[in-house]
Scaffold this active site. Structure first.
Site, PDB file in Angstrom:
ATOM      1  N   LYS A   1      57.666  29.729 110.916  1.00 59.93           N
ATOM      2  CA  LYS A   1      57.538  29.751 109.182  1.00 59.93           C
ATOM      3  C   LYS A   1      57.177  31.059 108.871  1.00 59.93           C
ATOM      4  O   LYS A   1      58.215  31.556 108.382  1.00 59.93           O
ATOM      5  CB  LYS A   1      56.344  28.695 108.883  1.00 59.93           C
ATOM      6  CG  LYS A   1      56.757  27.096 109.207  1.00 59.93           C
ATOM      7  CD  LYS A   1      55.606  26.567 110.129  1.00 59.93           C
ATOM      8  CE  LYS A   1      55.635  25.186 110.376  1.00 59.93           C
ATOM      9  NZ  LYS A   1      57.013  24.525 110.071  1.00 59.93           N
TER      10      LYS A   1
ATOM     11  N   ASP B   1      44.492  25.159 113.005  1.00 59.93           N
ATOM     12  CA  ASP B   1      46.139  25.504 112.854  1.00 59.93           C
ATOM     13  C   ASP B   1      46.436  26.155 111.694  1.00 59.93           C
ATOM     14  O   ASP B   1      46.330  25.571 110.413  1.00 59.93           O
ATOM     15  CB  ASP B   1      46.645  23.933 112.785  1.00 59.93           C
ATOM     16  CG  ASP B   1      47.929  23.859 113.050  1.00 59.93           C
ATOM     17  OD1 ASP B   1      48.613  24.841 113.040  1.00 59.93           O
ATOM     18  OD2 ASP B   1      48.837  22.699 113.150  1.00 59.93           O
TER      19      ASP B   1
ATOM     20  N   TRP C   1      49.372  16.955 109.820  1.00 59.52           N
ATOM     21  CA  TRP C   1      49.451  17.749 111.206  1.00 59.52           C
ATOM     22  C   TRP C   1      48.080  17.670 111.582  1.00 59.52           C
ATOM     23  O   TRP C   1      47.693  17.813 112.990  1.00 59.52           O
ATOM     24  CB  TRP C   1      49.785  18.999 110.740  1.00 59.52           C
ATOM     25  CG  TRP C   1      51.189  19.052 110.518  1.00 59.52           C
ATOM     26  CD1 TRP C   1      51.910  19.198 109.381  1.00 59.52           C
ATOM     27  CD2 TRP C   1      52.411  18.760 111.450  1.00 59.52           C
ATOM     28  NE1 TRP C   1      53.430  19.142 109.566  1.00 59.52           N
ATOM     29  CE2 TRP C   1      53.356  18.812 110.715  1.00 59.52           C
ATOM     30  CE3 TRP C   1      52.190  18.506 112.804  1.00 59.52           C
ATOM     31  CZ2 TRP C   1      54.923  18.673 111.289  1.00 59.52           C
ATOM     32  CZ3 TRP C   1      53.558  18.254 113.581  1.00 59.52           C
ATOM     33  CH2 TRP C   1      54.716  18.202 112.992  1.00 59.52           C
TER      34      TRP C   1
HETATM   35  C1  PLP Z   1      50.948  22.750 110.387  1.00 62.34           C
HETATM   36  C2  PLP Z   1      51.451  22.362 111.498  1.00 62.34           C
HETATM   37  N1  PLP Z   1      50.996  22.144 112.612  1.00 62.34           N
HETATM   38  C3  PLP Z   1      51.862  21.681 113.624  1.00 62.34           C
HETATM   39  C4  PLP Z   1      53.231  21.878 113.806  1.00 62.34           C
HETATM   40  C5  PLP Z   1      54.072  21.412 114.692  1.00 62.34           C
HETATM   41  O1  PLP Z   1      54.719  22.552 115.396  1.00 62.34           O
HETATM   42  P1  PLP Z   1      55.928  22.482 116.484  1.00 62.34           P
HETATM   43  O2  PLP Z   1      56.940  21.913 116.015  1.00 62.34           O
HETATM   44  O3  PLP Z   1      55.801  24.068 116.816  1.00 62.34           O
HETATM   45  O4  PLP Z   1      55.176  21.666 117.512  1.00 62.34           O
HETATM   46  C6  PLP Z   1      54.019  21.954 112.359  1.00 62.34           C
HETATM   47  C7  PLP Z   1      55.444  21.592 112.159  1.00 62.34           C
HETATM   48  O5  PLP Z   1      55.972  21.928 111.170  1.00 62.34           O
HETATM   49  C8  PLP Z   1      53.119  22.200 111.296  1.00 62.34           C
HETATM   50  O6  PLP Z   1      53.645  22.383 110.024  1.00 62.34           O
END
Ligand code: PLP
Length: 361
Positions: free
Chosen positions: A196, A172, A102
């Site tokens: 989550k 994040d 991520w």
């Molecule tokens: C740590 C993290 N950042 C970003 C995301 C991306 O999130 P989204 O699908 O809401 O764009 C996720 C998705 O699982 C994630 O776990």
């Protein structure tokens, strides 16, 4: 009806009491003669829901008044793309600390609009550890420093995110927000997709220090402008009102359960139980993350013989343990232990793993 233990990384398990409340108000909400799905987001009934959700989130996370809370659609990925447009000048540098999948995504989303630099990365070691502060090469002129608090796929988590120096730290927290007490004031901004720990998919939270909203950023449409979003209480256009409502119910549930201090205790016990089972299996199961960097929320693990993966998943499903398949990037298994996962669920998983080892070992 049977509700199994759902180890999905997101959208993930929600508290049953939240789902029941949502169900009860689905047809008619709070005496307004219509479902909350059917009423205007600008009417008094929904505004009260939206404001209460924000007030409760502020209480849960101890968010000070000099931070705005913005609710948007588009997921955490859209926030990643909007960070440079809002907080970096054209051509300015932004530093990214990459500790997993991520972190790489955040960098990729920002790259078209900023001089995105890798300040540190643990990729060479397979993301089994965090890139410690001593390895960070920060730019003198960076608009911000970006970190991923918890890597949902690689299962590595910062427990005490280092200071970033002059540039504000943007984190994040999609997969670990509200899992333990958090000092918001360390950060310029924190963002999280709700699916989550905060509730349902379809809504994303950005907590941002108000002085950062004064930055000019880059030319952008008003709808992509966080300053405008904050000024309009996240209602520049029609917000995902149902998701906002269910987020509010989930936040209220966390407060009623004892808040983030209580979830920190539960989450520590759940993670300790599962890691002990993995480490105590004599190599039958293994987790490859360095102990100090292990995530409490997402636990990837591998069977000693990958040929058993399919059988493991099928038998787990039979035993009422859902969504244990690892992400395709890593393979193997992954158990996500968010706030709504009860300790009984982790105990059931551990019992199943031990019994599986006895039968197939
Ligand atoms: C740590 C993290 N950042 C970003 C995301 C991306 O999130 P989204 O699908 O809401 O764009 C996720 C998705 O699982 C994630 O776990």
């Amino acid at each position: 009806m049977s509700r199994d233990f759902n180890f999905s990384p997101g959208p993930s398990m929600l508290p049953e009491s939240v789902l029941r409340q949502a169900q009860a108000t689905m047809l008619e909400f709070d005496g307004c003669g219509a479902s909350i799905l059917e009423i205007s987001h600008r009417g008094a009934d929904f505004l009260a829901v939206a404001r209460q959700a924000e007030a409760d989130l502020r209480r849960l996370l101890s968010i000070p008044d000099d931070y705005a809370v913005i609710f948007t659609a588009g997921g955490a990925t859209t926030v990643q793309a909007l960070l440079p447009l809002n907080f970096a000048a054209p051509g300015q540098a932004a530093d990214y600390v990459v500790s997993g999948h991520w972190g790489k995504t955040a960098l990729k989303q920002a790259a078209p609009c900023v001089d995105a630099r890798i300040a540190a990365s643990s990729e060479a070691g397979g993301f089994h550890d965090l890139p410690g502060r001593a390895q960070w090469r920060l730019s003198a002129d960076a608009a911000y420093v970006h970190v991923t608090a918890n890597e949902t796929i690689h299962g590595v988590e910062w427990r005490d995110i280092p200071e970033s120096g002059n540039a504000p730290l943007i984190a994040d927290f999609s997969s670990s927000i509200a899992s333990e007490p958090l000092d918001v004031t360390k950060f310029g901004a924190i963002y999280a997709g709700a699916q989550k720990n905060l509730g349902p998919v379809g809504i994303t939270v950005l907590i941002v220090r108000r002085d950062l909203l004064q930055r000019d950023g880059q030319p952008r449409a008003p709808i992509l402008d966080y300053r405008a979003q904050a000024a309009s209480e996240s209602m520049l256009n029609t917000p995902p009102s149902w998701n906002w409502y269910v987020l509010g119910l989930t936040v209220k549930w966390m407060l009623d359960e004892g808040g983030v201090e209580e979830f920190a205790r539960r989450n520590a016990r759940k993670a300790a139980l599962l890691y002990a089972a993995i480490d105590g299996s004599g190599g039958y199961y293994r987790n490859e993350v360095v102990a100090s960097a292990r995530s409490r929320m997402n636990v990837p693990f591998f069977l000693h013989d990958p040929a058993l993966d399919t059988v493991f998943l099928a038998e787990a499903r039979q035993a009422g343990l859902l969504a244990l398949k690892g992400h395709r990037v890593l393979g193997g298994m992954r158990a996500s232990l968010y706030n709504a996962m009860p300790e009984a669920g982790v105990q059931a998983l551990v019992d199943f793993m031990q019994e599986f080892q006895t039968r197939h070992g």
